[in-house]
Design a protein around this motif. Structure first.
Motif, PDB file in Angstrom:
ATOM      1  N   ARG A   1       0.843  -1.208   0.000  1.00  0.00           N
ATOM      2  CA  ARG A   1       0.000   0.000   0.000  1.00  0.00           C
ATOM      3  C   ARG A   1       0.874   1.253   0.000  1.00  0.00           C
ATOM      4  O   ARG A   1       0.569   2.242  -0.680  1.00  0.00           O
ATOM      5  N   GLU A   2       1.956   1.214   0.769  1.00  0.00           N
ATOM      6  CA  GLU A   2       2.860   2.364   0.799  1.00  0.00           C
ATOM      7  C   GLU A   2       3.521   2.591  -0.558  1.00  0.00           C
ATOM      8  O   GLU A   2       3.750   3.736  -0.956  1.00  0.00           O
TER       9      GLU A   2
ATOM     10  N   TYR B   1       2.270   1.603  -3.648  1.00  0.00           N
ATOM     11  CA  TYR B   1       1.376   1.840  -4.782  1.00  0.00           C
ATOM     12  C   TYR B   1       0.223   2.794  -4.493  1.00  0.00           C
ATOM     13  O   TYR B   1      -0.526   3.153  -5.414  1.00  0.00           O
ATOM     14  N   GLY B   2       0.050   3.223  -3.257  1.00  0.00           N
ATOM     15  CA  GLY B   2      -0.955   4.239  -2.961  1.00  0.00           C
ATOM     16  C   GLY B   2      -2.348   3.809  -3.361  1.00  0.00           C
ATOM     17  O   GLY B   2      -2.861   2.794  -2.896  1.00  0.00           O
ATOM     18  N   THR B   3      -2.975   4.576  -4.256  1.00  0.00           N
ATOM     19  CA  THR B   3      -4.362   4.309  -4.649  1.00  0.00           C
ATOM     20  C   THR B   3      -4.487   3.255  -5.756  1.00  0.00           C
ATOM     21  O   THR B   3      -5.601   2.878  -6.121  1.00  0.00           O
ATOM     22  N   ILE B   4      -3.370   2.812  -6.304  1.00  0.00           N
ATOM     23  CA  ILE B   4      -3.431   1.758  -7.326  1.00  0.00           C
ATOM     24  C   ILE B   4      -3.874   0.462  -6.655  1.00  0.00           C
ATOM     25  O   ILE B   4      -3.298   0.046  -5.650  1.00  0.00           O
ATOM     26  N   PRO B   5      -4.904  -0.205  -7.179  1.00  0.00           N
ATOM     27  CA  PRO B   5      -5.371  -1.444  -6.531  1.00  0.00           C
ATOM     28  C   PRO B   5      -4.326  -2.551  -6.613  1.00  0.00           C
ATOM     29  O   PRO B   5      -3.664  -2.728  -7.630  1.00  0.00           O
TER      30      PRO B   5
END
Length: 282
Positions: free
Chosen positions: A88-89, A91-95
């Motif tokens: 998550r850290e 890729y952020g908002t990329i699923p």
């Protein structure tokens, strides 16, 4: 269609690929040794392929339980790693979808391969280790802790050392690693697992390994009642010996024997599985 990114981290190699079509074609790829810091190595190489994919699929040995990697002794520093948080850290908002490598390979077979159109099935992976993936309602079953299908932990004999004792009993009977160890001890020299199938002096060893495997697969089929069993992994180079043994035991044991097939994908199966996981997010 925007490109998706697949990352597979295994015990000895890291494979990364990108795909721009919903199919098993890989537009570009990188393959690296796992090394001492596999996640950093993988993410650095992934940035070189695509910094802003539409989705990311990540396959790995071990399972994800309570936000951490578990049952992954073959990758240094992997057990206990907070992989979901770290991805998550990155890729952020990329699923991002994370899957066990065998379950990911089953997802690839479901989407593009020998399990396509199957509602209830089994994907059996015969490689360095031993595991399966269960398909119910056309979906791979993860289980309460992500460990559904970890048949390497099945008992081969009553009362033998098991998981609590640091063992994976069935995997220690039949897997590439087990066959190398047992074959080398028998013959007094290191012999690749596949080579044992052609050596007359190793015939008893191979049969003794195949017998509990076939029994376990047949029992699994009695429980699940699958329409098809698909077998993949590196040991399938010896499918001419393995598949007939499995088929005989399933015909003998299972009330409604399933169809038995070789997997469509072999060496690239976990990476294709990672890409299948990513495509499912788009």
């Amino acid at each position: 269609m925007r490109r998706v990114l697949g990352i597979d981290v295994g015990g000895t190699k890291i494979a990364i690929g990108v795909s721009g079509t919903d199919g098993p074609e890989i537009a570009a790829r990188v393959r690296l040794e796992t090394g001492e810091n596999p996640l950093a190595t993988a993410l650095r190489a992934a940035r070189g392929l695509d910094r802003a994919p539409a989705a990311v699929g990540f396959s790995t040995c071990g399972v994800i339980s309570d936000g951490r990697v578990a049952l992954a002794p073959n990758v240094p520093g992997w057990n206990g790693l907070e992989l979901p948080r770290l991805l998550r850290e990155e890729y952020g908002t990329i699923p991002v979808a994370i899957g066990n490598d065998v379950k990911a390979a089953a997802a690839a077979e479901l989407r593009w391969g020998a399990l396509r159109g199957v509602s209830t099935g089994v994907y059996l992976n015969l490689g360095t280790g031993l595991a399966a993936a269960l398909v119910v309602g056309g979906q791979v079953v993860t289980g309460a802790h992500g460990a559904a299908g970890e048949i390497g932990y099945l008992l081969a004999d009553p009362g033998e050392p098991a998981f609590a004792d640091g063992h994976a009993p069935l995997e220690e009977r039949f897997s590439g690693g087990a066959l190398v160890a047992r074959g080398s001890a028998l013959l007094g020299r290191t012999v690749p697992a596949g080579a044992l199938f052609a050596l007359p002096e190793a015939a008893g060893l191979v049969d003794a390994a195949l017998t509990p495997l076939a029994m376990a697969v047949a029992n699994l089929c009695v429980v699940l009642d699958p329409e098809r069993v698909v077998v993949g992994g590196g040991m399938m180079a010896e499918q001419a010996s393995i598949l007939p043994h499995l088929a005989r035991e399933m015909r003998r044991v299972v009330p409604f024997p399933p169809e038995l097939r070789a997997a469509r994908f072999t060496d690239d199966a976990p990476l294709l599985g990672a890409l299948a996981l990513a495509h499912a997010l788009t």
